[in-house]
Write a protein that holds these residues in place. Structure first.
Motif, short mmCIF file in Angstrom:
data_model
loop_
_atom_site.label_atom_id
_atom_site.label_comp_id
_atom_site.label_asym_id
_atom_site.label_seq_id
_atom_site.Cartn_x
_atom_site.Cartn_y
_atom_site.Cartn_z
N ARG A 18 64.19 -18.49 -10.93
CA ARG A 18 65.19 -18.37 -12.42
C ARG A 18 65.83 -17.91 -11.93
O ARG A 18 67.22 -17.65 -12.19
N LEU A 19 66.80 -17.70 -10.48
CA LEU A 19 68.10 -17.72 -10.28
C LEU A 19 67.62 -19.09 -8.72
O LEU A 19 67.12 -18.56 -8.26
N VAL B 40 64.74 -5.18 -5.81
CA VAL B 40 63.36 -4.79 -6.39
C VAL B 40 63.16 -4.08 -8.06
O VAL B 40 64.74 -2.67 -7.47
N SER B 41 63.00 -3.94 -8.91
CA SER B 41 63.28 -2.61 -9.64
C SER B 41 61.34 -2.58 -10.74
O SER B 41 61.28 -3.10 -10.90
N PRO B 42 61.30 -1.64 -9.40
CA PRO B 42 60.15 -1.00 -10.22
C PRO B 42 59.93 -1.10 -12.17
O PRO B 42 58.71 0.03 -12.56
N ALA B 43 61.12 0.10 -12.51
CA ALA B 43 60.95 0.23 -13.32
C ALA B 43 60.81 -1.01 -14.43
O ALA B 43 60.42 -1.42 -16.08
N SER B 44 61.70 -1.84 -14.20
CA SER B 44 61.04 -3.67 -14.84
C SER B 44 60.81 -4.80 -14.34
O SER B 44 62.07 -5.26 -13.01
N PRO B 45 60.05 -4.82 -13.50
CA PRO B 45 59.10 -5.66 -12.18
C PRO B 45 59.52 -6.93 -12.19
O PRO B 45 60.17 -7.88 -11.09
N ASP B 46 59.77 -7.76 -13.40
CA ASP B 46 59.47 -8.81 -13.72
C ASP B 46 61.59 -9.43 -13.31
O ASP B 46 61.77 -10.71 -13.50
N SER B 47 62.06 -8.08 -13.27
CA SER B 47 63.30 -8.78 -14.14
C SER B 47 64.44 -8.12 -11.93
O SER B 47 65.26 -8.50 -11.96
N SER B 48 63.78 -8.29 -11.24
CA SER B 48 63.44 -8.04 -9.64
C SER B 48 64.30 -9.18 -8.90
O SER B 48 63.39 -10.04 -9.04
N LEU B 49 65.61 -9.23 -8.62
CA LEU B 49 65.77 -10.20 -7.76
C LEU B 49 64.51 -10.59 -6.87
O LEU B 49 64.80 -11.80 -6.55
N LEU B 50 64.06 -10.21 -6.13
CA LEU B 50 62.74 -10.67 -5.64
C LEU B 50 62.12 -11.49 -6.19
O LEU B 50 61.95 -12.86 -4.89
N LEU B 51 61.81 -11.43 -7.22
CA LEU B 51 61.17 -12.29 -7.75
C LEU B 51 61.26 -13.10 -8.50
O LEU B 51 60.83 -14.75 -8.49
#
Length: 818
Positions: free
Chosen positions: A192-193, A175-186
């Motif tokens: 996308r991955l 998870v990446s709160p600073a950049s949510p859309d780049s979170s591995l979970l999403l």
């Protein structure tokens, strides 16, 4: 902009036209659309205004068209569309666009009350999504070692483990709160991955927005003082479908503070029988090709609710047809009522001969003699069937036959407990059924048994299952119909039972003491079973000592002078216990009627509902209110008209296999079949460790060698109880009846009935009649009599008579209860 437009966007959940990406983009940029005047003469929607606050963060809006030709309908009709209003933080008044036959616009006021309870949190919002999309299921990340280094608890029973795996493990790389859309979970979930589980949802979906907002907010946990989820309900809970009609289910979570929240979007759905009604991932049920009734399961977190869906037969049956059906007791009323809902009709009444043979085999496990058949057929009294049932239940064969059934459930492995211990348990079972011991007393004696395994047969179940968790799960399954075994390692996948329930129930046996005896496989010695003054069971996951706890109860503190098993027995045999009487009623019904109201018979749970819940409740109440008298329970079932129905289907019950519109044929039990062969041929089975003249239903151990019994499904002596026998017919069984040297030897014996009839002074016609009475317990019809008589010569007819016996013994009518 992403989050703001979502707050007052609409989500289409109807069964008509799904908006495409272009529609959604158009919707974002054009919230006011001209409405073609010809689209719909009028439009209605409910509610006019919604408030999204304490009780949740989403609401459904139902929109429908009306005109002068038909009345409006707001639920599951082709002209209706469902829009979802979702609000996270804003207060706004919005316009909603529904896409169906045309586009139109309505205004609905939406008021949002910012409150901590509406914030997106892990336990309340994210874990349900993981279950909804199968992320924490066994084939995916919920298996023991996870998937590709990412492990979740099975079905989300451990929130701490799941949160750590998502938000903390690997320095929070998922998870990446600073950049949510780049979170591995999403990125994994949206494809996308690369992701072994494939794309789970799109980046334009509500699920994506929910996860994204949670990540952006810093992955908050649900506060400890937040309202607790108490139960889940599905609406509607019962529905009668017709062809080409869909049913959109709604699921609501109810909380300890009295609040209620629509959680349909986060619920996983499953149909028990897709051929009757299938259900989509979004909770829309569609009728299948096969009429009947099934249950649709709705799972939200660890809670499950069901919707019963009935799909009646096409066409209609006049009410008079059901009003004319015979009613002998309450059983008939409840079965006819169910058949009426499904548009089914029962088969005709079985003939006297069929009924008599069926009653003998179901009550005492043997065939009627030719004399008994002649007497019954000659009786002209209207109550002769009811009198026959009463007479059979007083026969001495009853005790051996029903004890033999219970031996499958309790008989231990002789290599583990010793031969003498097996004999003592078998003797205990036979004596209990011979004296018609009340079932609650029978259960109490087994659960609280103490003493020597050489003197008290009831104690042997504790010698066979010395492990605390083994005897706990065995008792719950046998006497309560609750299979707790799955909950030993994780939350039960199809029920409400958790590890706490499993270990709490098993803890009642943590003070069972064992003294003497030898360890398997040298286990012939005597063992004493007693209650220790202390003892504990450790929780399988936490390692903490577990206090005893009855199902759905609170932990109990028991002192050294308290007898835990006695406390458990008091709860089990209490009239208010919801399980014990019901599972025994279901067992007996299955033995009499060929299948249970619930299948498997010892798997009572909300997700495995009864074929006729009011009927099962009635049987349990009748059993309980009459002192747990097993003979009384058998009697009311066998005296019903449902038991008298023919097995031959009629046009409106051909597909029925669980509503008892007809009698269900079932292959004879191995011991009953072998006894029947011996009775017909005047032969005697040589059974090891049994006195001469013994019947196979009286055998106390499966270690007695018998190829016939093994072929027809006798349990393996090394198999742990409870043993479930398969009633299917197999090729080896057919070949055995046709070609068995042992059977041929019996058939051609000088002392067998074929030889006796062949040399008797009976005419060929009389020989045929006697053969049919011996083998099939009925008289031959005219065609059968003519054809069979034609095969018999006037002299030297022994071989022909043997062939006639052989042919009838190989007919399905012989080796099935019909």
């Amino acid at each position: 902009m992403r989050r703001n437009h979502h707050h007052f966007g609409s989500v289409f959940r109807g069964s008509r036209t799904v908006p495409n990406d272009q529609d959604l983009k158009f919707h974002r940029n054009h919230r006011s659309l001209p409405i073609p005047p010809q689209a719909f003469p009028s439009l209605i929607y409910q509610p006019k205004r919604v408030k999204i606050g304490q009780d949740g963060y989403r609401r459904d809006l139902m929109v429908a068209s009306i005109d002068s030709r038909s009345p409006p309908s707001l639920h599951n009709q082709p002209s209706s569309e469902t829009c979802l209003v979702r609000s996270l933080r804003l207060t706004c008044t919005c316009s909603l666009i529904c896409f169906g036959l045309g586009m139109f616009e309505v205004s609905c006021g939406v008021a949002s009350e910012p409150n901590s309870s509406t914030a997106i949190t892990f336990e309340s919002d994210i874990q349900p999504l993981l279950a909804r999309f199968g992320c924490n299921s066994g084939p995916c990340h919920g298996k023991a070692r996870g998937q590709n280094g990412f492990a979740l608890s099975l079905f989300g029973f451990d929130a701490d483990l799941d949160f750590a795996a998502i938000a903390r493990e690997g320095r929070g790389r998922r998870v990446s709160p600073a950049s949510p859309d780049s979170s591995l979970l999403l990125q994994k979930a949206t494809g996308r991955l690369p992701h072994g589980g494939g794309t789970r949802f799109s980046s334009e979906s509500n699920h994506y927005e929910l996860l994204r907002t949670w990540i952006e907010d810093g992955c908050p946990r649900t506060p400890d003082d937040a309202p607790k989820l108490t139960r889940v309900v599905v609406e509607p809970s019962n529905q009668r479908l017709v062809r080409d009609q869909s049913l959109a289910l709604k699921v609501f979570a109810e909380y300890s503070d009295g609040s209620r929240r629509d959680v349909t979007d986060s619920t996983a759905f499953q149909s028990n029988e897709r051929a009757i009604a299938a259900v989509s991932d979004e909770g829309v049920a569609q009728p299948g090709p096969v009429p009947g009734e099934t249950a649709i399961l709705a799972r939200y977190m660890t809670h499950i609710a069901i919707c019963r869906v009935a799909l009646p037969l096409a066409g209609s049956v006049p009410d008079e047809a059901y009003a004319k059906l015979p009613i002998h007791n309450k059983i008939d009323e409840l079965v006819w009522k169910k058949l009426k809902v499904l548009g089914m009709q029962p088969s005709l009444t079985a003939s006297d001969a069929k009924f008599q043979r069926r009653a003998y085999l179901r009550a005492i496990g043997r065939l009627p003699t030719p004399t008994e058949t002649r007497t019954f057929l000659a009786d002209s009294q209207s109550d002769k069937r009811a009198r026959l049932v009463d007479e059979l239940l007083q026969r001495p064969e009853y005790g051996d036959f029903w004890a033999n059934k219970w031996a499958d459930l309790l008989r231990p492995n002789p290599y583990r407990v010793g031969i003498k211990a097996v004999w003592m348990l078998d003797a205990y079972l036979r004596q209990s059924f011979r004296e018609n011991k009340p079932y609650d007393q029978f259960v109490r004696e087994l659960v609280t048994a103490k003493g020597s395994t050489w003197k008290n047969g009831a104690t042997v179940i504790f010698r066979d299952r010395p492990s605390t968790v083994e005897i706990g799960s065995s008792v719950s399954q046998l006497f309560l119909g609750v299979r707790l075994e799955c909950a030993k390692c994780h939350h039960h996948p199809f029920e409400v039972w958790s590890q706490d329930d499993f270990f709490g129930f098993s803890a009642f046996f943590s003070r069972v003491g064992h003294n003497g005896g030898l360890s398997p496989p040298i286990s012939g010695g005597e063992e004493l079973i007693f209650t220790k003054s202390s003892g504990s069971l450790k929780h399988g996951r936490t390692g903490a000592n577990v206090d005893p706890r009855v199902l759905h109860g609170d932990p109990l503190t028991l002192g050294p002078d308290d007898e835990p098993r006695q406390v458990l027995a008091d709860w089990m045999t209490n009239p208010s216990n919801p399980y014990m009487a019901k599972v025994m009623a279901n067992r007996v019904w299955a033995e009499i009627m060929g299948r249970g109201l619930v299948e498997p018979v010892d798997d009572l749970r909300a997700t495995n509902p009864s074929a006729n819940e009011p009927l099962l409740d009635f049987l349990a109440d009748e059993f309980r209110n009459n002192g747990y008298d097993i003979k009384h329970l058998i009697s009311i079932i066998m005296k019903s008209h449902v038991f008298e129905l023919s097995s031959i289907p009629v046009n409106r019950n051909v597909a029925d296999h669980r509503n008892f519109a007809r009698y269900y044929r079932q292959r004879l039990r191995a011991e009953v079949l072998l006894d029947a062969v011996n009775d017909i041929l005047l032969s005697e089975e040589k059974l090891a460790a049994m006195p001469p003249g013994s019947r196979t239903t009286q055998m106390w151990t499966h270690r007695s060698s018998s190829l016939f019994l093994d072929t027809f499904g006798r349990p393996d002596p090394n198999q742990d109880p409870p043993c479930e026998r398969a009633s299917d017919t197999t090729t080896p069984q057919i070949l055995h009846l046709m070609n068995s040297p042992q059977l041929d030897k019996k058939l051609s014996s000088d002392s067998a009935w074929p030889a006796k009839l062949a040399v008797s002074d009976k005419t060929n016609g009389e020989v045929v009649l006697e053969t049919y009475l011996l083998v099939l317990s009925r008289l031959p019809n005219e065609e059968e009599a003519v054809r069979a008589t034609a095969t018999l010569p006037e002299k030297d007819r022994r071989e022909a008579v043997e062939d006639l016996f052989w042919a009838l013994l190989n007919s399905p009518e012989f080796y099935f209860v019909d």
